[in-house]
Design an enzyme around this catalytic site. Structure first.
Site, PDB file in Angstrom:
ATOM      1  N   GLU A  46      10.275 -28.234  44.396  1.00 11.13           N
ATOM      2  CA  GLU A  46       9.089 -27.850  43.939  1.00 11.13           C
ATOM      3  C   GLU A  46       9.279 -26.897  42.830  1.00 11.13           C
ATOM      4  OE1 GLU A  46       5.641 -24.782  45.904  1.00 11.13           O
ATOM      5  OE2 GLU A  46       7.336 -25.050  46.990  1.00 11.13           O
ATOM      6  N   CYS A 257       3.955 -25.067  48.367  1.00 15.98           N
ATOM      7  CA  CYS A 257       2.671 -24.490  47.967  1.00 15.98           C
ATOM      8  C   CYS A 257       1.957 -25.143  46.948  1.00 15.98           C
ATOM      9  CB  CYS A 257       2.563 -23.244  48.210  1.00 15.98           C
ATOM     10  SG  CYS A 257       3.031 -22.413  49.996  1.00 15.98           S
ATOM     11  N   ASN A 387       0.592 -29.782  53.002  1.00 16.73           N
ATOM     12  CA  ASN A 387       1.701 -28.932  53.120  1.00 16.73           C
ATOM     13  C   ASN A 387       1.586 -27.442  53.845  1.00 16.73           C
ATOM     14  OD1 ASN A 387       4.383 -27.703  51.893  1.00 16.73           O
ATOM     15  ND2 ASN A 387       2.796 -26.210  51.392  1.00 16.73           N
ATOM     16  N   GLU A 388       2.090 -27.501  54.990  1.00 15.83           N
ATOM     17  CA  GLU A 388       1.976 -26.189  55.883  1.00 15.83           C
ATOM     18  C   GLU A 388       0.447 -25.510  55.869  1.00 15.83           C
ATOM     19  OE1 GLU A 388       4.110 -22.736  53.638  1.00 15.83           O
ATOM     20  OE2 GLU A 388       5.331 -23.956  54.619  1.00 15.83           O
TER      21      GLU A 388
END
Length: 661
Positions: A46, A257, A387-388
């Protein structure tokens, strides 16, 4: 890179065991062997902590296309990290304009108006007007190596303008220079080559007009020619190499994120990151800086191919991060959803990715891949969706739309879903309910917690349902870079191998962190412009990923199964025939005894490779001092049965061949 060799001598005893084994010692598992995922250990990338721009992406110029702004960071503007430069009593003007850019996706450019070139020369006769860039905390250059300079320019006045590009030291000493001429009223790419006469850690780049006139300048770039695999627009060679050394089975990108972004307009849209770099869409990074998209989807896929890892792109599930707007907490309520009338177009964007990655060069999107220099498919197998995310009705509706479309059009693609940011709780339960309902092949679990949690939860996946939705442990870490953190993670990873029939993939997170630019304290690799610090966590991940197997074999390691500080696993690699035994002792003060019984295997070779990571529980590595912790490798002699004393706070890997060379 900082390297240290520990002189401590450790060895295996090959004495055949004929003595009585205590009733407290028994086989680690009742099952003898089972197939496990061949893709178990990989990497998570990321762009956090300046992992891409200023990090893995080898570009040396910061704010190369003048797109920095105050919405990314207070005080930033299009000329941040640029300085007006005039030599030899020359003078002129520098301004930023947007009237006729190189491309609409790259709106800002600099206009340089050279009103007078003086005669009091610097650098052995050089005078002129231009601008200086300091890079990302300075530019590290090496004597004798070549650096490729480029920029887009066009004339705004009548006569051609002579240009000089210079590398200088912080004190102003000339290190390298080259020349070119701008003579077109249309945007053209100009190139030069620089070969420094000396090495320097904080060099500056100067772009100088040495004759009078007016011109526009954009996309000013400086790359080392020696990138990883010598790729143009490539990756920093030393950072990429330590990742390649891990032999990861997959790489997940671009987040995290970052993928679903800080609001709908900040989502990471893969289509914006391919094609010529001057045409890519740059944007604010969710972690509080700028992302050029120079390291885009093509470069991610190419890197995966270069190191033999499967690509695992993660796309937004039609919703933004629930922590949008600064509500950085579990269960934030800032999630925004793409309007339903726009969802069909977004679903098509997801489908286009498969065609771009796997389609023939004659297809619409395959042709774009071929135009970038890769006519052959990338052989994409996995796509992550979400994503989460907070599992809201809006999320569920949009995820199912994307899931159904992918499943219908591309049943060969393995879809990875998401079950929130925690190992349990409301989003976790709702996410798993969706997975069970629509039969998602794999779901992505995340958790960051303390080392003791990893020690006490080694049986987490023992009770998961087999022949159902599998798990991708996409982000995990034990909140620290001391040896005790890494060894706790190692103990947990033996359990992931034991449960490799339900845990399909796992990746530590975050991966990279630049000194002085971190948003996340615990990371796997720390670096600055010149050096790299490999943490104990890195070494654990490497020892598992470089010593993975596709079959888990039980009844091999005999130990006290009541002792949670002692963990072990045994896998076999069907390609090499190698048997790999891993033993973890999390106890910081006591040596632990185990027995290794290899009687299930034929043709055991007596000479084996042993690697031991061991030391003080609180030891850690840093950029400022020589490494305290690194693995020690040796050759040992093994038999069908042998015992081993696992040192306190250690991971031991023994790789045993079953085929003669």
């Amino acid at each position: 890179m900082i390297i240290n060799v520990i002189s401590r001598k450790l060895f295996l005893s090959t004495a055949i065991i004929c003595c009585f084994v205590s009733n407290n010692i028994k086989a680690q598992t009742a099952k003898n062997s089972k197939k496990i995922s061949p893709d178990l250990f990989g990497l998570f990338f990321e762009d956090i902590n300046y992992a891409a721009d200023g990090g893995l992406y080898a570009e040396l110029v910061q704010n190369r296309s003048f797109e920095y702004g105050p919405t990314e960071r207070s005080g930033w503007n299009p000329l941040s990290y640029w300085e007006y430069a005039c030599l030899g009593f020359s003078y002129g003007q520098l301004s930023v304009e947007t009237n006729e850019p190189v491309h609409r996706n790259n709106p800002h450019y600099v206009v340089l108006n050279v009103e007078h070139v003086g005669h009091e020369a610097k650098y052995a006769g050089l005078s002129g007007v231009g601008m200086k860039n300091s890079g990302y905390d300075g530019m590290v250059i090496k004597a004798g190596e070549k650096y490729s300079f480029s920029m887009f320019a066009k004339l705004l006045s009548g006569k051609s303008i002579k240009m000089k590009v210079i590398l200088e030291s912080k004190s102003g000493a000339l290190l390298a220079s080259d020349s070119f001429t701008v003579d077109s009223k249309e945007w053209q790419k100009q190139t030069a080559s620089l070969q420094p006469s000396a090495s320097y850690d904080t060099a500056n780049l100067i772009v100088l007009a040495t004759t009078e006139g007016k011109l526009a300048v954009d996309e000013v770039s400086l790359f080392p020619e020696h990138t990883f695999k010598n790729r143009p627009n490539g990756l920093r060679a030393d950072l990429a190499q330590v990742l390649a050394d891990m032999k990861p089975k997959f790489i997940r990108f671009p987040g995290g994120c970052l993928a679903h972004g800080d609001g709908l307009n900040n989502m990471y849209r893969w289509e914006n990151t391919i094609g010529p770099v001057e045409q890519r869409v740059q944007q604010r990074n969710i972690w509080g800086y700028h992302q050029t998209a120079g390291l885009g989807y093509f470069e991610y896929f190419q890197f995966c191919e270069d190191i033999g890892a499967k690509p695992l792109p993660v796309l937004p599930a039609g919703v933004s991060c629930q922590n949008t707007g600064g509500t950085w907490r579990i269960g934030g309520t800032g999630q925004k959803a793409i309007p339903m009338e726009e969802m069909q177009a977004y679903v098509q964007e997801v489908l286009n990715l498969v065609e771009w990655a796997n389609g023939p060069a004659t297809s619409v999107w395959g042709a774009k891949r071929a135009a970038a220099g890769h006519p052959e498919p990338f052989h994409l197998e996995y796509i992550g969706i979400g994503n989460e995310d907070k599992i809201t009705p809006e999320f569920a509706e949009r995820f199912k739309m994307i899931f159904d479309a992918l499943k219908s059009k591309h049943p060969e693609i393995i879809i990875v879903g998401t079950v929130g940011p925690s190992p349990d709780g409301e989003d976790f339960d709702k996410g798993w309910a969706i997975a069970n309902e629509i039969k998602i092949p794999v779901v992505d679990e995340h958790y960051y917690t303390d080392p003791k949690w990893f020690i006490t939860h080694q049986h987490r996946y023992d009770s998961y349902k087999r022949n159902a939705t599998q798990v991708y442990l996409g982000e995990y870490a034990s909140w620290g870079n001391k040896l005790r953190n890494a060894i706790a993670e190692a103990a947990y990873m033996t359990a992931l191998e034991r449960n490799g029939d339900v845990v399909r993939m796992a990746s530590y997170a975050p991966m990279l962190a630049k000194k002085g630019f971190t948003q996340w304290g615990t990371d796997m690799i720390f670096f600055d412009n010149a050096s790299i610090c490999l943490t104990p966590n890195y070494y654990v991940q490497k020892l598992f990923s470089a010593n993975a197997g596709d079959t888990y074999v039980g009844n091999v390691v005999v130990k006290d199964d009541r002792d949670s500080a002692l963990a072990a696993s045994c896998v076999q690699d069907s390609k090499t025939g190698d048997v790999i035994v891993k033993v973890v002792n999390y106890d910081s003060s006591k040596t632990k005894k185990i027995v290794v019984d290899l009687s299930a295997f034929k043709n055991i070779q007596s000479n084996a490779q042993q690697i031991v990571l061991v030391g003080n529980a609180n030891a850690e590595n840093s950029l400022e001092k020589q490494e305290a912790i690194s693995p020690v490798e040796s050759t040992v002699t093994v038999g069908k049965k042998f015992n081993y004393d696992a040192p306190p706070m250690s991971l031991t890997v023994v790789r045993i061949k079953t085929r003669k060379l």
